[in-house]
Scaffold this motif. Sequence first.
Motif, PDB file in Angstrom:
ATOM      1  N   TRP A  18       0.763  -1.387   0.388  1.00  0.00           N
ATOM      2  CA  TRP A  18      -0.359  -0.012  -0.387  1.00  0.00           C
ATOM      3  C   TRP A  18       0.686   1.556  -0.161  1.00  0.00           C
ATOM      4  O   TRP A  18       0.804   2.583  -0.352  1.00  0.00           O
ATOM      5  N   ARG A  19       1.884   1.001   0.342  1.00  0.00           N
ATOM      6  CA  ARG A  19       2.748   2.150   0.862  1.00  0.00           C
ATOM      7  C   ARG A  19       3.651   2.903  -0.611  1.00  0.00           C
ATOM      8  O   ARG A  19       3.577   3.773  -1.133  1.00  0.00           O
ATOM      9  N   LEU A  33       0.201  -0.047 -12.468  1.00  0.00           N
ATOM     10  CA  LEU A  33      -1.097  -1.708 -12.212  1.00  0.00           C
ATOM     11  C   LEU A  33      -1.199  -3.092 -12.003  1.00  0.00           C
ATOM     12  O   LEU A  33      -2.319  -3.242 -11.589  1.00  0.00           O
ATOM     13  N   ASP A  34      -0.448  -3.562 -11.914  1.00  0.00           N
ATOM     14  CA  ASP A  34      -0.274  -4.749 -10.642  1.00  0.00           C
ATOM     15  C   ASP A  34      -0.328  -4.616  -9.899  1.00  0.00           C
ATOM     16  O   ASP A  34      -1.031  -5.239  -8.799  1.00  0.00           O
ATOM     17  N   SER A  53      -6.213  -3.735  -5.112  1.00  0.00           N
ATOM     18  CA  SER A  53      -8.664  -3.622  -5.083  1.00  0.00           C
ATOM     19  C   SER A  53      -8.920  -5.461  -4.379  1.00  0.00           C
ATOM     20  O   SER A  53      -9.687  -5.083  -3.739  1.00  0.00           O
ATOM     21  N   THR A  54      -7.871  -6.458  -4.866  1.00  0.00           N
ATOM     22  CA  THR A  54      -8.134  -7.974  -4.127  1.00  0.00           C
ATOM     23  C   THR A  54      -8.342  -8.060  -2.612  1.00  0.00           C
ATOM     24  O   THR A  54      -9.149  -7.401  -1.902  1.00  0.00           O
ATOM     25  N   HIS A  55      -7.361  -6.932  -2.380  1.00  0.00           N
ATOM     26  CA  HIS A  55      -7.556  -6.242  -0.218  1.00  0.00           C
ATOM     27  C   HIS A  55      -8.053  -6.077   0.090  1.00  0.00           C
ATOM     28  O   HIS A  55      -9.143  -5.971   0.915  1.00  0.00           O
ATOM     29  N   LEU A  56      -9.293  -4.483  -0.499  1.00  0.00           N
ATOM     30  CA  LEU A  56     -10.260  -3.619  -0.533  1.00  0.00           C
ATOM     31  C   LEU A  56     -11.361  -4.813  -0.064  1.00  0.00           C
ATOM     32  O   LEU A  56     -12.363  -4.927   0.613  1.00  0.00           O
ATOM     33  N   SER A  57     -11.900  -6.538  -1.336  1.00  0.00           N
ATOM     34  CA  SER A  57     -12.378  -6.833  -1.632  1.00  0.00           C
ATOM     35  C   SER A  57     -12.510  -7.629  -0.401  1.00  0.00           C
ATOM     36  O   SER A  57     -14.027  -7.907   0.283  1.00  0.00           O
ATOM     37  N   VAL A  58     -11.208  -8.156   0.234  1.00  0.00           N
ATOM     38  CA  VAL A  58     -11.067  -9.383   1.423  1.00  0.00           C
ATOM     39  C   VAL A  58     -11.548  -8.191   3.181  1.00  0.00           C
ATOM     40  O   VAL A  58     -12.254  -8.670   3.559  1.00  0.00           O
ATOM     41  N   SER A  74      -9.955   2.508  -0.674  1.00  0.00           N
ATOM     42  CA  SER A  74     -10.616   3.192  -1.727  1.00  0.00           C
ATOM     43  C   SER A  74     -10.354   4.867  -2.526  1.00  0.00           C
ATOM     44  O   SER A  74      -9.991   4.679  -3.289  1.00  0.00           O
ATOM     45  N   ALA A  75      -9.127   5.781  -1.338  1.00  0.00           N
ATOM     46  CA  ALA A  75      -9.193   6.532  -1.485  1.00  0.00           C
ATOM     47  C   ALA A  75      -8.093   6.420  -2.362  1.00  0.00           C
ATOM     48  O   ALA A  75      -7.644   7.019  -3.508  1.00  0.00           O
ATOM     49  N   LEU A  76      -7.144   5.306  -2.108  1.00  0.00           N
ATOM     50  CA  LEU A  76      -6.324   5.261  -2.797  1.00  0.00           C
ATOM     51  C   LEU A  76      -6.172   4.609  -3.920  1.00  0.00           C
ATOM     52  O   LEU A  76      -5.498   4.811  -5.273  1.00  0.00           O
TER      53      LEU A  76
END
Length: 331
Positions: A14-15, A35-36, A42-47, A62-64
Motif C-alpha cells: 500500500w505504501r 497497474l499490478d 483492489s483484491t485487498h479491499l475486497s477481502v 478506496s481513496a488510494l
Amino acid sequence: MDLDAYIATHLGQWRRLEDLVGRRRLTGAESDELLDLYQRVSTHLSVVRSASPDPSLVSYLSALLARARHTSTGTRTTTRHEVWSFFTSTFPASLYRTRRWWLATTLGSVVLAFVVGAWAVRHPEVFTEQMTRAEIDAYVGTDFENYYSEYPHHEFATLVWTNNAWVAAQCIALGVLGLPVLWILAQNVVNVGIAGALMVSHDRGSLFFGLILPHGLLELTAVFVAAAVGLRLFWSWIEPGPRTRLESFAAEGRTAAAIALGLVVVLFVSGGIEGFVTPSGLPTWARILIGVVAEALFFAYVFVVGRRAAREGVTGDVADFEQPATAPVAS
C-alpha cells in the motif's frame, strides 16, 4: 480474519502504491508496477470489505485506489480543435441524422398550434372563463407588448435563454418515459395557439406575429428538436433493432447529450434575438427578416454542414475508442 496481521502483511504494498501515485512522472516499469499494485490492492479491499469491514481501512484503500486509477488513466482536456469539430461535425451530423424526427415534430406542433388557435377564435369563451374583461383588455392592449421590454435587454435575454434551455432539457431528460415529453410539448404549443388566438380575435394579430416571429422561429425549432430527441430516446428502447435495449438506449443517449449541448448555443442565439431585436425600434419587417435569416442559417447548418458530416461517417456518437465494447449480433 486477524485484521492487524493482514495490515502488517500488505502495508508495504500500500505504501509503495502511495509512493507511485504521488510521483509526477513514471517510467515504463513503474507504470507496470502501478497497474499490478492497483489490482492487488483492489483484491485487498475486497477481502477487507467481506471479512472485516473496518470503516477507516476501507476508506483509506478506496481513496488510494481512486488516486491510482486517476494516475493510470490520466486526464483528458478539451482542445479548441475538439470544440471546433463538435460544432462543424458532431452536432450538425446529429441534427441531420435525427431530421425526420424533429421535422415531423415541428410540422405536427405548428399544425396543432393553428388548430388550437382557430378553435379558440371561434370559441371566445375559452378566454372569458380564464380571464376577466379587464385582464383581457390589459393583455391585448399593453401587457403582451410590454413583456418584451419589461427588463433590461441583457437581463431579459438571459432570462428567456435559461427558461427555454430548461424546457429543452426537460424534453430530453424525460425522453426515457415518452409521455412527459408530449405533455411538455403540448403545453407550450397550446399556450402559443391560445395567445395568438386572443390577439387575432382583438385585431392585434400583426403585433402578435411581429413580436413572436423574430425570435420564435429559431426558439421553437430548438424546442421541437429537443422534444424529438426525447421521443427518439424513448423509441430507442421500445424498438432497439439488432442491438440490445441497453446498447440502443446508450447510443441514442450519447447522441442526445451532444444535441443538448449544441442546443444551448442555439437557444443562446434565439435568446439574444428575443432580448435585443424583438423589443428594438426596428421596423417590424426588419425584425421578422432577422428571425427568418437566423432560421434559414440553422437549416443550412443542418442540411449543408450536417449532411456533409453524415456522409463522411459522423453519427453524432462519441468516438469508437470511447464507446463500451459490444457483442457482435447477426444482421
